[in-house]
Design an enzyme around this catalytic site. Structure first.
Site, PDB file in Angstrom:
ATOM      1  N   GLY A 114       0.800  -1.207   0.000  1.00 14.87           N
ATOM      2  CA  GLY A 114       0.000   0.000   0.000  1.00 14.87           C
ATOM      3  C   GLY A 114       0.833   1.255   0.000  1.00 14.87           C
ATOM      4  CB  SER A 115       2.494   3.218  -1.696  1.00 14.56           C
ATOM      5  OG  SER A 115       2.427   2.519  -2.914  1.00 14.56           O
ATOM      6  CE1 TYR A 126      -1.180  -7.142   0.877  1.00 12.82           C
ATOM      7  CE2 TYR A 126      -2.636  -5.272   1.208  1.00 12.82           C
ATOM      8  CZ  TYR A 126      -1.553  -5.848   0.568  1.00 12.82           C
ATOM      9  OH  TYR A 126      -0.846  -5.146  -0.372  1.00 12.82           O
ATOM     10  CB  SER A 190       3.964  -2.798  -2.365  1.00 12.20           C
ATOM     11  OG  SER A 190       4.003  -1.408  -2.597  1.00 12.20           O
ATOM     12  CG  PHE A 237      -2.741  -1.411 -12.655  1.00 13.42           C
ATOM     13  CD1 PHE A 237      -4.060  -1.238 -13.035  1.00 13.42           C
ATOM     14  CD2 PHE A 237      -2.146  -2.633 -12.879  1.00 13.42           C
ATOM     15  CE1 PHE A 237      -4.774  -2.280 -13.631  1.00 13.42           C
ATOM     16  CE2 PHE A 237      -2.846  -3.681 -13.471  1.00 13.42           C
ATOM     17  CZ  PHE A 237      -4.164  -3.500 -13.845  1.00 13.42           C
ATOM     18  CG  ASP A 288       6.599  -2.922 -10.210  1.00 16.57           C
ATOM     19  OD1 ASP A 288       6.375  -1.707 -10.369  1.00 16.57           O
ATOM     20  OD2 ASP A 288       6.920  -3.409  -9.114  1.00 16.57           O
ATOM     21  N   GLY A 319       0.294  -6.725  -7.921  1.00 15.79           N
ATOM     22  CA  GLY A 319      -0.935  -7.306  -7.389  1.00 15.79           C
ATOM     23  C   GLY A 319      -1.389  -8.594  -8.041  1.00 15.79           C
TER      24      GLY A 319
END
Length: 344
Positions: A114-115, A126, A190, A237, A288, A319
């Site tokens: 989620g950065s 999750y 991530s 994305f 990515d 994802g």
């Protein structure tokens, strides 16, 4: 610009399974609403939009869960365990007994993605992923609800990860094997993959044993713009502009992306040569835009003399592991299963 966006949209639709495309596209729309140009974040709306699930003592897919909140820090960990065969014992955890006195049971500490700003340990996507890990690896999973940015910047997430590791290591009921140890692995996607590295470094420096790290397209970066960032910007994305926002929200104010949190093997990185650093499995999605930084991370581990395995999935996007609807998902799961298998 509109034409370019349409091309990117059509290209991603051709590569990504439809239900995964819808899932991640919905996340992207929500994320764009939540980020503000001034660097603040709409946390109230984020909590409203994030579909959460309760811990459950009644097993779901053969796994039950419960939450633990540390009284001193307020840190929440969600613990997932295989349900016992005896229905009368389901939902009961004997805190006086180890997991096993004969077999080794891996304990995977998981840090969600989620950065650094989105999602939580009780987010539905999750929760489902952690249950899959339990069933796949016959393991216990401890999912960490670390503090998020921009309200809580560096090093808060790392401090919470370190606190979770110490908590897991101190639980006698998570011990297993004939030598009564807690067999810990760190895993995350991530930003969670980024946290894995930094917690593992702290553990190695403190001589706290971690058996392995699993990093799923970990969030690393740097000041330079790489070839993959330029080539894949906005196509699948994620945009470079989005990623820059998250780094500004997480790093100390005024810092750039060569900060060691972002670029661990960059010009200001800390050497980990000579440390007893765990073996690593690094998973890189070929679509990515951050892949060049992830591959540089793999090379940094090799140069430092550490054991690292790379799983490069050429046609995977961020994802891809959320839904079991693609070959990449099953390839990844098999690699994780082997990685934590005490007999391998």
């Amino acid at each position: 610009m509109a034409g370019s966006n349409e091309v990117n949209l059509n290209e991603s639709k051709r590569v990504v399974p439809l239900n995964t495309w819808v899932l991640i596209s919905n996340f992207k729309v929500a994320y764009n609403i939540l980020r503000r140009p001034d660097g603040t974040f709409n946390r109230d709306l984020a909590e409203f939009l994030d579909r959460k699930v309760q811990a459950n003592t009644i097993p779901v897919d053969g796994v039950f869960s419960f939450d633990h909140v540390d009284r001193a820090t307020g840190l929440l960990n969600r613990v997932y365990m295989l349900a016992p065969q005896n229905e009368a014992q389901r939902g009961i955890v004997d805190l006086e007994k180890p997991l096993s006195t004969t077999e080794i049971v891996p304990v995977i500490i998981f840090f969600h993605g989620g950065s650094f700003s989105h999602s939580s340990a009780n987010s539905a996507i999750y929760d489902t992923f952690c249950r899959r890990l339990v069933n796949l690896c016959k393991a216990v999973v401890v999912s960490v609800n670390y503090r998020r940015s921009p309200e809580h910047r560096y090093p808060c997430a790392y401090d919470d990860g370190w606190a979770a590791l110490k908590w897991v290591k101190s639980r006698t009921w998570l011990q297993s094997g004939k030598d009564s140890q807690v067999y810990v692995y760190l895993a995350g996607d991530s930003s969670g993959g980024n946290i894995v590295h930094h917690v593992a470094v702290r553990a190695a420096e403190a001589e706290v044993k971690v058996l392995g790290n699993i990093l799923l397209h970990p969030m690393f970066g740097g000041q330079d713009r790489t070839e993959s960032e330029k080539r894949l910007d906005g196509k699948y994305f994620v945009t470079v502009q989005d990623r820059d926002w998250y780094w500004r929200a997480f790093l100390p104010e005024g810092e750039d992306r060569d900060h060691p949190a972002c670029n661990p093997f960059g010009p200001r990185g800390k050497s980990i040569e000579g440390l007893k650093f765990p073996k690593s499995l690094v998973v890189v999605a070929g679509l990515d835009l951050s892949q060049d930084w992830q591959l540089a991370y793999v090379e940094g581990l090799k140069r430092s003399g550490h054991d690292v395995k790379l799983l490069f999935l050429k046609q995977a996007t961020v994802g891809f592991y959320f839904l079991p609807n693609n070959d990449h998902f099953y390839c990844l799961m098999e690699k994780i299963k082997t990685f934590v298998d005490p007999n391998c």
